[in-house]
Design an enzyme around this catalytic site. Structure first.
Site, short mmCIF file in Angstrom:
data_model
loop_
_atom_site.label_atom_id
_atom_site.label_comp_id
_atom_site.label_asym_id
_atom_site.label_seq_id
_atom_site.Cartn_x
_atom_site.Cartn_y
_atom_site.Cartn_z
N TYR A 143 7.99 -11.71 7.01
CA TYR A 143 8.66 -12.16 8.23
C TYR A 143 10.10 -11.67 8.27
O TYR A 143 10.53 -11.06 9.26
CB TYR A 143 8.62 -13.69 8.31
CG TYR A 143 9.43 -14.25 9.46
CD1 TYR A 143 9.01 -14.06 10.78
CD2 TYR A 143 10.60 -14.96 9.25
CE1 TYR A 143 9.74 -14.55 11.84
CE2 TYR A 143 11.34 -15.45 10.30
CZ TYR A 143 10.91 -15.25 11.60
OH TYR A 143 11.64 -15.73 12.65
N LYS A 147 11.56 -8.86 10.92
CA LYS A 147 12.58 -9.28 11.87
C LYS A 147 13.85 -8.45 11.69
O LYS A 147 14.51 -8.07 12.68
CB LYS A 147 12.90 -10.77 11.70
CG LYS A 147 11.79 -11.70 12.14
CD LYS A 147 11.48 -11.60 13.63
CE LYS A 147 12.46 -12.34 14.48
NZ LYS A 147 12.04 -12.38 15.91
#
Length: 336
Positions: A143, A147
């Site tokens: 994640y 990102k």
């Protein structure tokens, strides 16, 4: 304030619905998209146009969706701390790449990316993270990696008229939160709640409404914010232990708080992650390096840039919001 047509992606999540409400209150014409059609009915009731769509699918018509729009607020993401790397790449990175390209091709002028402070997570206390501080050299999970990569795409220099900026809201809580409260509630309902370093680390929770206001303000000011990333939080650091105690009280649970020494926690997290990867498990281990970093080490933001660039000031007590949602959750479960 001039009216613009704004596309909001990820609109059916907690932050997405708060963004729709805030943008409508500012007088904008809103096109909202997401995968949860039951939340779409609520969005329509607010006065926005809702388009049910999975934007990750190759057949998604992004230029068509963006046609006539002046701005994009890109909040759609796979917000999880565990899962197959490719899922994060497709949702967080490649979708952002395709959406940027589509926005540029149809003449959209503003693009606000909802990034994440997970890009700073590491095994050290980091207080007062400022606008010139760089993310962790090695993000701790898929994640955070995706990102960060997507944020860098958004903030890269462009040769068109698309003004792009990013907002990094910290630990979002409020109605529709499917990340912070569910995870904390699960811990609070165990007979024992392990707290790395005794729960002495500080966390800054952020009310969804404050985050939505900051993001919509960034959309207003995007032409002057091009290439910038701005950190947002509720501005009230709270000890993990204090949050745990207050949350248990709101849920009516009585876990025994147990201090988890770092000398045990760090190697345990590494071993559990390695085993899970070895067997390609989709189940998140009970302890990961990322979870350990977020619970064992303090992280807070210097909000001066947000004040200066956005006129930002938190308006809501995020811990109070978390506890209100916890009480509502508990009451709903009792009545079910």
């Amino acid at each position: 304030m001039s009216q613009r047509r704004v596309l909001i992606t990820g609109a059916t999540g907690g932050l997405g619905i708060a963004l729709v409400a805030e943008a409508l209150a500012r007088g904008h014409d809103i096109v909202a998209t997401g995968r949860r059609e039951e939340a779409g009915a609520r969005i329509k009731a607010l006065g926005a146009r809702f388009v049910a769509a999975d934007l990750v699918k190759p057949e998604a018509d992004l230029p068509g969706l963006l046609s006539g729009c002046d701005s994009v607020i890109h909040a759609a993401a796979l917000s999880a701390s565990w899962g197959p790397e490719q899922d994060f790449v497709e949702t967080n990175l490649e979708l952002t790449r395709r959406l940027l390209a589509a926005a540029g091709s149809v003449g959209v002028s503003r693009f606000v990316f909802v990034s994440s402070p997970s890009i700073f997570a590491g095994f050290e206390d980091w207080v007062g993270i400022g606008e010139d501080d760089t993310p962790a050299a090695r993000p701790l999970n898929a994640y955070a990696r995706t990102k960060l990569a997507a944020e860098r795409l958004v903030l890269a220099p462009r040769d068109d008229n698309l003004a792009c900026c990013a907002i990094r809201p910290r630990a979002l809580v409020g109605p529709g939160d499917r990340v912070i409260l569910p995870r904390l509630a699960e811990l609070a309902r165990r007979p024992r709640m392990p707290l790395p370093r005794g729960g002495q680390a500080f966390i800054e929770l952020t009310d969804l409404r404050d985050a939505a206001r900051a993001i919509c303000e960034a959309e207003e000011r995007a032409p002057s914010l091009a290439g910038r990333a701005i950190n947002i939080s509720g501005g009230q650091p709270r000890a993990v232990r204090d949050i745990a105690v207050a949350l248990a009280g709101a849920l009516g649970t009585h876990p025994r708080l147990v201090s988890l020494p770092l000398g045990l926690a760090r190697p345990l997290a590494s071993v559990l992650e390695a085993l899970a990867h070895l067997v390609a498990s989709r189940e998140e281990p009970v302890l990961t390096r990322y979870t350990l970093a977020t619970l064992a080490y303090s992280q807070s933001f210097d909000l001066e840039p947000a004040r200066r660039l956005l006129g930002y000031e938190p308006q809501h007590d995020a811990l109070g919001t978390l506890l209100k949602e916890a009480r509502s959750m508990s009451a709903a479960e009792v009545g079910a």
